[in-house]
Design a protein around this motif. Structure first.
Motif, PDB file in Angstrom:
ATOM      1  N   UNK A  42       0.905  -1.763   1.944  1.00  0.00           N
ATOM      2  CA  UNK A  42       1.535  -0.456   2.143  1.00  0.00           C
ATOM      3  C   UNK A  42       1.193   0.497   1.008  1.00  0.00           C
ATOM      4  N   UNK A  43       1.127  -0.015  -0.217  1.00  0.00           N
ATOM      5  CA  UNK A  43       0.814   0.842  -1.365  1.00  0.00           C
ATOM      6  C   UNK A  43      -0.555   1.492  -1.215  1.00  0.00           C
ATOM      7  N   UNK A  44      -1.546   0.729  -0.773  1.00  0.00           N
ATOM      8  CA  UNK A  44      -2.901   1.275  -0.648  1.00  0.00           C
ATOM      9  C   UNK A  44      -2.974   2.384   0.407  1.00  0.00           C
ATOM     10  N   UNK A  45      -2.479   2.183   1.641  1.00  0.00           N
ATOM     11  CA  UNK A  45      -2.520   3.295   2.596  1.00  0.00           C
ATOM     12  C   UNK A  45      -1.632   4.471   2.202  1.00  0.00           C
ATOM     13  N   UNK A  46      -0.508   4.205   1.529  1.00  0.00           N
ATOM     14  CA  UNK A  46       0.342   5.304   1.084  1.00  0.00           C
ATOM     15  C   UNK A  46      -0.425   6.216   0.131  1.00  0.00           C
ATOM     16  N   UNK A  47      -1.099   5.608  -0.836  1.00  0.00           N
ATOM     17  CA  UNK A  47      -1.878   6.400  -1.787  1.00  0.00           C
ATOM     18  C   UNK A  47      -2.997   7.159  -1.073  1.00  0.00           C
ATOM     19  N   UNK A  48      -3.629   6.518  -0.094  1.00  0.00           N
ATOM     20  CA  UNK A  48      -4.701   7.179   0.659  1.00  0.00           C
ATOM     21  C   UNK A  48      -4.171   8.384   1.429  1.00  0.00           C
ATOM     22  N   UNK A  49      -3.008   8.237   2.056  1.00  0.00           N
ATOM     23  CA  UNK A  49      -2.417   9.354   2.800  1.00  0.00           C
ATOM     24  C   UNK A  49      -2.066  10.502   1.865  1.00  0.00           C
ATOM     25  N   UNK A  50      -1.541  10.190   0.696  1.00  0.00           N
ATOM     26  CA  UNK A  50      -1.201  11.252  -0.259  1.00  0.00           C
ATOM     27  C   UNK A  50      -2.449  12.011  -0.722  1.00  0.00           C
ATOM     28  N   UNK A  51      -3.599  11.336  -0.758  1.00  0.00           N
ATOM     29  CA  UNK A  51      -4.841  12.019  -1.123  1.00  0.00           C
ATOM     30  C   UNK A  51      -5.240  13.076  -0.108  1.00  0.00           C
ATOM     31  N   UNK A  52      -4.797  12.911   1.138  1.00  0.00           N
ATOM     32  CA  UNK A  52      -5.199  13.813   2.224  1.00  0.00           C
ATOM     33  C   UNK A  52      -4.062  14.726   2.657  1.00  0.00           C
TER      34      UNK A  52
ATOM     35  N   UNK B 144      -8.422  16.238  11.037  1.00  0.00           N
ATOM     36  CA  UNK B 144      -8.206  16.895   9.740  1.00  0.00           C
ATOM     37  C   UNK B 144      -8.231  15.900   8.586  1.00  0.00           C
ATOM     38  N   UNK B 145      -7.874  14.676   8.866  1.00  0.00           N
ATOM     39  CA  UNK B 145      -7.950  13.607   7.862  1.00  0.00           C
ATOM     40  C   UNK B 145      -8.335  12.318   8.573  1.00  0.00           C
ATOM     41  N   UNK B 146      -9.234  11.564   7.944  1.00  0.00           N
ATOM     42  CA  UNK B 146      -9.704  10.309   8.515  1.00  0.00           C
ATOM     43  C   UNK B 146      -9.532   9.213   7.476  1.00  0.00           C
ATOM     44  N   UNK B 147      -8.999   8.074   7.922  1.00  0.00           N
ATOM     45  CA  UNK B 147      -8.773   6.937   7.038  1.00  0.00           C
ATOM     46  C   UNK B 147      -9.492   5.725   7.622  1.00  0.00           C
ATOM     47  N   UNK B 148     -10.517   5.256   6.915  1.00  0.00           N
ATOM     48  CA  UNK B 148     -11.306   4.112   7.370  1.00  0.00           C
ATOM     49  C   UNK B 148     -10.849   2.872   6.624  1.00  0.00           C
ATOM     50  N   UNK B 149     -10.153   1.979   7.329  1.00  0.00           N
ATOM     51  CA  UNK B 149      -9.631   0.764   6.710  1.00  0.00           C
ATOM     52  C   UNK B 149     -10.567  -0.425   6.885  1.00  0.00           C
ATOM     53  N   UNK B 150     -11.809  -0.156   7.282  1.00  0.00           N
ATOM     54  CA  UNK B 150     -12.823  -1.199   7.405  1.00  0.00           C
ATOM     55  C   UNK B 150     -13.898  -1.005   6.332  1.00  0.00           C
TER      56      UNK B 150
ATOM     57  N   UNK C 257     -12.247   6.523   2.477  1.00  0.00           N
ATOM     58  CA  UNK C 257     -12.738   5.179   2.774  1.00  0.00           C
ATOM     59  C   UNK C 257     -11.885   4.192   1.986  1.00  0.00           C
ATOM     60  N   UNK C 258     -11.086   3.401   2.710  1.00  0.00           N
ATOM     61  CA  UNK C 258     -10.177   2.449   2.082  1.00  0.00           C
ATOM     62  C   UNK C 258     -10.749   1.035   2.133  1.00  0.00           C
ATOM     63  N   UNK C 259     -11.366   0.665   3.251  1.00  0.00           N
ATOM     64  CA  UNK C 259     -11.923  -0.668   3.409  1.00  0.00           C
ATOM     65  C   UNK C 259     -13.106  -0.906   2.489  1.00  0.00           C
TER      66      UNK C 259
ATOM     67  N   UNK D  13     -13.258   7.742  -1.977  1.00  0.00           N
ATOM     68  CA  UNK D  13     -12.795   6.360  -1.936  1.00  0.00           C
ATOM     69  C   UNK D  13     -11.414   6.304  -2.576  1.00  0.00           C
ATOM     70  N   UNK D  14     -10.780   5.157  -2.473  1.00  0.00           N
ATOM     71  CA  UNK D  14      -9.480   4.964  -3.112  1.00  0.00           C
ATOM     72  C   UNK D  14      -9.301   3.493  -3.416  1.00  0.00           C
ATOM     73  N   UNK D  15      -8.413   3.207  -4.344  1.00  0.00           N
ATOM     74  CA  UNK D  15      -8.158   1.812  -4.722  1.00  0.00           C
ATOM     75  C   UNK D  15      -6.687   1.649  -5.082  1.00  0.00           C
ATOM     76  N   UNK D  16      -5.975   0.858  -4.295  1.00  0.00           N
ATOM     77  CA  UNK D  16      -4.583   0.523  -4.554  1.00  0.00           C
ATOM     78  C   UNK D  16      -3.754   1.793  -4.706  1.00  0.00           C
ATOM     79  N   UNK D  17      -2.853   1.889  -5.693  1.00  0.00           N
ATOM     80  CA  UNK D  17      -2.008   3.055  -5.894  1.00  0.00           C
ATOM     81  C   UNK D  17      -1.269   2.923  -7.208  1.00  0.00           C
ATOM     82  N   UNK D  18      -0.490   3.935  -7.557  1.00  0.00           N
ATOM     83  CA  UNK D  18       0.238   3.922  -8.825  1.00  0.00           C
ATOM     84  C   UNK D  18       1.592   3.247  -8.650  1.00  0.00           C
TER      85      UNK D  18
END
Length: 347
Positions: free
Chosen positions: A156-166, A242-248, A269-271, A292-297
């Motif tokens: 959950x932390x990783x996608x949460x941080x990714x969503x906040x980026x967008x 408007x925002x795309x999240x690739x978990x692969x 790009x999360x995956x 790209x993103x990695x984990x979260x704070x």
């Protein structure tokens, strides 16, 4: 105590008896309620070697998705109650660089020279009956179930941080968010996007059962296969997401992300499948950002825990006893899990 130990590169981890740890200064001993089995663990014992990454060296206890109850306070620890339930923030960092002092240990500037990447990634983690963690890495859960909460520390932390980026391209009416890949992280991303934005969530995967779960959570689903990008663009009125999240993160999914993105969009790009695509000026939407993103704070994890307590995030989990932990990893590798595998050591 029993623990799942990474002993050698390219070797399946071992369930064995190890000494129960004692908390040092500034640490607590946590009685583990649940420990999530993650594909990153598989990468550690199947794909990594002594040179890459250099600070994940055997042997150590696996488990970087952990929740549990405080069993013992180490020297100097105050303000925490024994028996209280907490999530564990995994990244440890150096503690003094520009990123770490902002509680962004996931982006520590001294990663290459740190003794470990995280709890469960270079130092003993939570795939055990007990684990020692720095007190500052604890995030309170209150009365919420710590067993089901365990995967939140990454899944959950990783996608949460990714969503906040967008956030910027998703602010406003009539926006579309595309989620590619509906495994554990993708399913939670659908929930986070629904809770935090007014965007229409479009979700795609090759597994019908995964799309059914996403649809039940309010997503509009598009099956994988020929014409996938065209169908996604049709849903967005032709303008793209408007925002795309690739978990692969494989080459085909990164290409799908790029081709489905609209003007002014953000593609995250999360995956970590390592896919690459070609970029050129005329083949990319104007003012679109690829990151790209990695984990979260740790601050992000406090937000995730609040969403969990409020019922906005409900992770899909399959629980296993400690004796069944090797089977959990086997099924994870084989792609046989329908939810996040959580090992419950004291069941």
């Amino acid at each position: 105590m029993r623990a799942v130990v990474f002993e050698q590169f390219h070797q399946f981890p071992a369930l064995k008896d190890v000494e129960r740890p004692t908390p040092g200064s500034g640490e607590v001993l946590l009685k583990v309620a649940g420990a999530g089995a993650c594909h990153s663990d598989v990468s550690v014992y199947r794909e990594f070697d002594a040179e890459h990454p250099g600070n994940i060296q055997p042997s150590f206890v696996l488990g970087h998705e952990t929740a549990g109850w405080i069993e013992e306070l180490g020297p100097g620890v105050t303000g925490l109650e024994k028996g209280s339930a907490h999530l564990v923030y995994g990244p440890t960092g150096c503690g003094h660089c520009r990123q770490c002092v902002q509680s962004r240990e996931n982006y520590c500037e001294n990663t290459a020279t740190n003794p470990a990447l995280a709890i469960g990634l270079g130092r003993d983690g939570g795939m055990a009956e007990y684990v020692c963690v720095p007190a500052r890495n604890l995030v309170p859960l209150g009365e919420a179930d710590p067993v089901a909460a365990a995967p939140l520390a990454d899944a959950a932390l990783t996608p949460y941080h990714a969503v906040r980026l967008a956030e910027r391209p998703l602010a406003g009416g009539g926006r579309y968010a595309l989620v590619i890949g509906l495994g554990g992280l993708g399913q939670i991303a659908v929930q986070i996007l629904t809770a935090l934005t007014g965007a229409t969530v479009v979700a795609t995967d090759t597994k019908p059962e995964a799309m059914e779960r996403a649809a039940a959570r309010g997503a509009v689903t598009v099956p994988g296969g020929e014409g996938q990008a065209e169908r996604i663009r049709e849903l967005t009125g032709g303008r793209g997401a408007d925002a795309v999240f690739d978990f692969v993160g494989a080459a085909p999914t990164v290409e799908l992300a790029k081709s489905s993105a609209g003007v002014g969009s953000t593609v995250v790009i999360v995956g970590i499948a390592g896919g690459t695509v070609e970029w050129n000026f005329y083949g990319t939407a104007y003012e679109s950002a690829l990151m790209s993103t990695y984990w979260g704070s740790i601050a992000d994890l406090h937000d995730v825990a609040a969403m969990y307590r409020a019922g906005q995030i409900v992770p899909d989990v399959e629980t296993f006893t400690m004796d069944e932990a090797p089977e959990a990893y086997r099924r994870l590798e084989a792609g046989e899990l329908s939810g996040r595998a959580v090992v419950v050591p004291h069941s």
